[in-house]
Design an enzyme around this catalytic site. Structure first.
Site, PDB file in Angstrom:
ATOM      1  N   PHE A 181      34.481 113.215  21.941  1.00 36.14           N
ATOM      2  CA  PHE A 181      34.677 111.998  21.425  1.00 36.14           C
ATOM      3  C   PHE A 181      36.032 111.269  21.648  1.00 36.14           C
ATOM      4  O   PHE A 181      36.969 111.808  21.286  1.00 36.14           O
ATOM      5  CB  PHE A 181      34.089 112.009  19.883  1.00 36.14           C
ATOM      6  CG  PHE A 181      34.064 110.458  19.616  1.00 36.14           C
ATOM      7  CD1 PHE A 181      32.946 109.776  19.866  1.00 36.14           C
ATOM      8  CD2 PHE A 181      35.256 109.472  18.755  1.00 36.14           C
ATOM      9  CE1 PHE A 181      32.622 108.356  19.505  1.00 36.14           C
ATOM     10  CE2 PHE A 181      35.158 108.462  18.733  1.00 36.14           C
ATOM     11  CZ  PHE A 181      33.920 107.716  19.090  1.00 36.14           C
ATOM     12  N   ASP A 223      43.913 114.701  23.514  1.00 33.75           N
ATOM     13  CA  ASP A 223      43.400 113.596  22.575  1.00 33.75           C
ATOM     14  C   ASP A 223      43.538 114.385  21.148  1.00 33.75           C
ATOM     15  O   ASP A 223      42.849 114.900  20.739  1.00 33.75           O
ATOM     16  CB  ASP A 223      41.899 113.219  22.788  1.00 33.75           C
ATOM     17  CG  ASP A 223      41.470 112.180  21.898  1.00 33.75           C
ATOM     18  OD1 ASP A 223      42.234 112.095  20.666  1.00 33.75           O
ATOM     19  OD2 ASP A 223      40.452 111.449  22.182  1.00 33.75           O
ATOM     20  N   LYS A 241      44.809 107.028  14.494  1.00 29.40           N
ATOM     21  CA  LYS A 241      44.293 107.275  12.887  1.00 29.40           C
ATOM     22  C   LYS A 241      45.435 107.289  12.053  1.00 29.40           C
ATOM     23  O   LYS A 241      45.532 106.206  11.399  1.00 29.40           O
ATOM     24  CB  LYS A 241      43.443 108.607  13.131  1.00 29.40           C
ATOM     25  CG  LYS A 241      42.018 108.187  13.669  1.00 29.40           C
ATOM     26  CD  LYS A 241      41.038 109.635  13.378  1.00 29.40           C
ATOM     27  CE  LYS A 241      39.709 109.598  13.996  1.00 29.40           C
ATOM     28  NZ  LYS A 241      39.095 108.699  13.157  1.00 29.40           N
TER      29      LYS A 241
HETATM   30  C1  LIG Z   1      39.606 112.493  18.719  1.00 31.48           C
HETATM   31  C2  LIG Z   1      39.275 110.932  18.769  1.00 31.48           C
HETATM   32  N1  LIG Z   1      39.439 110.344  19.964  1.00 31.48           N
HETATM   33  C3  LIG Z   1      39.088 108.908  20.068  1.00 31.48           C
HETATM   34  C4  LIG Z   1      39.088 108.193  18.649  1.00 31.48           C
HETATM   35  C5  LIG Z   1      38.489 106.855  18.675  1.00 31.48           C
HETATM   36  O1  LIG Z   1      39.510 106.206  17.769  1.00 31.48           O
HETATM   37  P1  LIG Z   1      39.429 104.746  17.406  1.00 31.48           P
HETATM   38  O2  LIG Z   1      38.142 104.627  16.585  1.00 31.48           O
HETATM   39  O3  LIG Z   1      40.646 104.341  16.480  1.00 31.48           O
HETATM   40  O4  LIG Z   1      39.199 103.873  18.613  1.00 31.48           O
HETATM   41  C6  LIG Z   1      38.562 108.910  17.634  1.00 31.48           C
HETATM   42  C7  LIG Z   1      37.722 108.421  16.464  1.00 31.48           C
HETATM   43  O5  LIG Z   1      36.952 109.053  15.724  1.00 31.48           O
HETATM   44  C8  LIG Z   1      38.621 110.383  17.690  1.00 31.48           C
HETATM   45  O6  LIG Z   1      38.164 111.233  16.526  1.00 31.48           O
END
Ligand SMILES: Cc1ncc(COP(=O)(O)O)c(C=O)c1O
Length: 392
Positions: free
Chosen positions: A128, A215, A244
């Site tokens: 994700f 990520d 986050k």
């Molecule tokens: C690993 C990861 N990358 C990217 C995101 C996307 O972040 P945002 O919701 O702040 O755009 C998330 C959100 O859950 C995530 O867990």
């Protein structure tokens, strides 16, 4: 109740009025133990006094100017964050998706500089990376993508944790310029790869001249027992994204880079109106300093070990529990069946948890969770899961 809001969320029937540390109170005054931290955001807990003070002071001075001008707090935060993350330079945006967009753009620019006309990024099944068009295209979940085709091109997908699959891509796809991977998959079900996986990805990236993009939006900011999850190993990525918990609830995201990857963007290549504004930077600087001064990754490791150990003991021999896994305070309980109903049952008992990948109970408690709160969590959740499995 929510007719003016687009129906993008399945909301639980509760609204919170205030919080303190790992506890929240709803509008009727009921108390909850928060084992989710707003999905890995409030790592320092709710209403952290130092963050609150920094925000109030900054709001009284200046909230926003523009990236047309120097932003003192942004430079201070850049120094603190690059030091914590072991990276060279940083670009600030406002969310995880934006941090990943910046990383994807860096990879494309890297390819373009090397004369690769259709650069590709290898991404993982069950990953994700966000909800913007590029990041949902990178995401390995059809549900996130369905209805939004045509997707952004240039992503090659392989199974997570599978170095042979990555080697096969290396052998057959000359246009690959980068690999983008979560150190532990969060939304995908708290999937921890084999210990040799991330070092193996690094070695392959070195061998092929690919950028390694990590990520760390969910794993970062001390959650897994190190400031960043890759620091459990002896390598560094080329690009690292964080969001986050960076602002403990104040929206801010960052794309960090080192070496050649840090020199790619030039003025005009990328930008953001709000990115790294004085208010968000004041919050994030306080978060970085607090994490560093209090070595909160050590707390995350200790409390995480306590919770995982407690859950293993209380759920030992319970039919339907397949695995308890995770690292630090990123914990998943894999059940043998869909268990979304547990979220409401826990809520009714004053406990905030989440279920992801249908059958994984996900715990992301604040790093400041006390031993007593950790034990409460284990007892309550152990009972809920056991009852659910017996009944269902
Ligand atoms: C690993 C990861 N990358 C990217 C995101 C996307 O972040 P945002 O919701 O702040 O755009 C998330 C959100 O859950 C995530 O867990």
């Amino acid at each position: 109740m929510t007719h003016s809001l687009m129906s993008t969320y399945n909301r639980l029937p509760v609204t919170f009025a205030r919080g303190e540390g790992a506890r929240l109170w709803d509008t009727d005054g009921n108390e909850y133990l928060d084992a989710l931290s707003g999905i890995a955001v409030c790592n320092l807990g709710h209403a952290h006094p130092t963050v609150t003070r920094a925000l109030c002071e900054q709001a009284g001075k200046l909230i926003h100017t523009s990236n047309l001008y120097g932003i003192g707090g942004q430079e201070a935060l850049g120094n603190a964050l690059t030091a914590l993350a072991g990276m060279d330079q940083v670009f600030f945006g406002n969310s995880g998706a934006e941090a990943n967009e910046a990383a994807i753009k860096l990879a494309r620019l890297y390819g373009s500089r090397r004369g690769v006309r259709t650069p590709a990024i290898v991404v993982m099944d069950n990953s994700f990376h966000g909800r913007t068009l590029a990041t949902l295209s990178a995401t390995g979940n059809r549900k996130v993508q369905a209805g939004f085709e045509p997707l952004v091109q240039g992503f090659i997908r392989v199974p997570f944790g599978d170095l042979d699959a990555l080697r096969a891509v290396a052998a057959h796809q000359p246009d690959v310029v980068a690999v983008m991977v979560e150190p532990i998959q969060g939304e995908g079900g708290i999937n921890v790869p084999p210990a040799d996986y991330l070092p193996g990805v690094r070695a392959l990236c070195d061998d092929r001249g690919w950028l390694m993009i990590l990520d760390e939006i969910q794993t970062g900011m001390a959650r897994t027992g190190r400031p960043f999850a890759y620091q459990h190993f002896d390598f560094r990525p080329d690009v690292l994204t964080v969001a986050k918990a960076l602002g403990n609830g104040v929206p801010i995201g960052a794309c960090l880079a080192r070496g050649e990857a840090a020199d790619l963007f030039a003025p005009g290549n990328h930008g953001s109106t709000f990115g790294g504004n004085p208010l968000a930077c004041a919050a994030a600087l306080t978060v970085c300093e607090t994490i560093r001064e209090q070595r909160l990754w050590e707390t995350a490791e200790a409390i995480g070990t306590r919770i995982q150990g407690g859950l293993r003991a209380i759920l030992a021999g319970v039919d339907g529990v397949i695995e308890i896994r995770g690292q630090g305070l990123m914990i998943g309980i894999q059940l043998d069946r869909p268990c979304g109903a547990l979220v409401t049952e826990a809520l009714n008992q004053g406990l905030l948890i989440n279920v992801t990948a249908e059958s994984v109970v996900r715990l992301l408690p604040p790093l400041i969770t006390s031993e007593q709160q950790a034990d409460q969590l284990v007892t309550k959740l152990g009972g809920l899961v056991s009852d659910f499995l017996v009944r269902d």
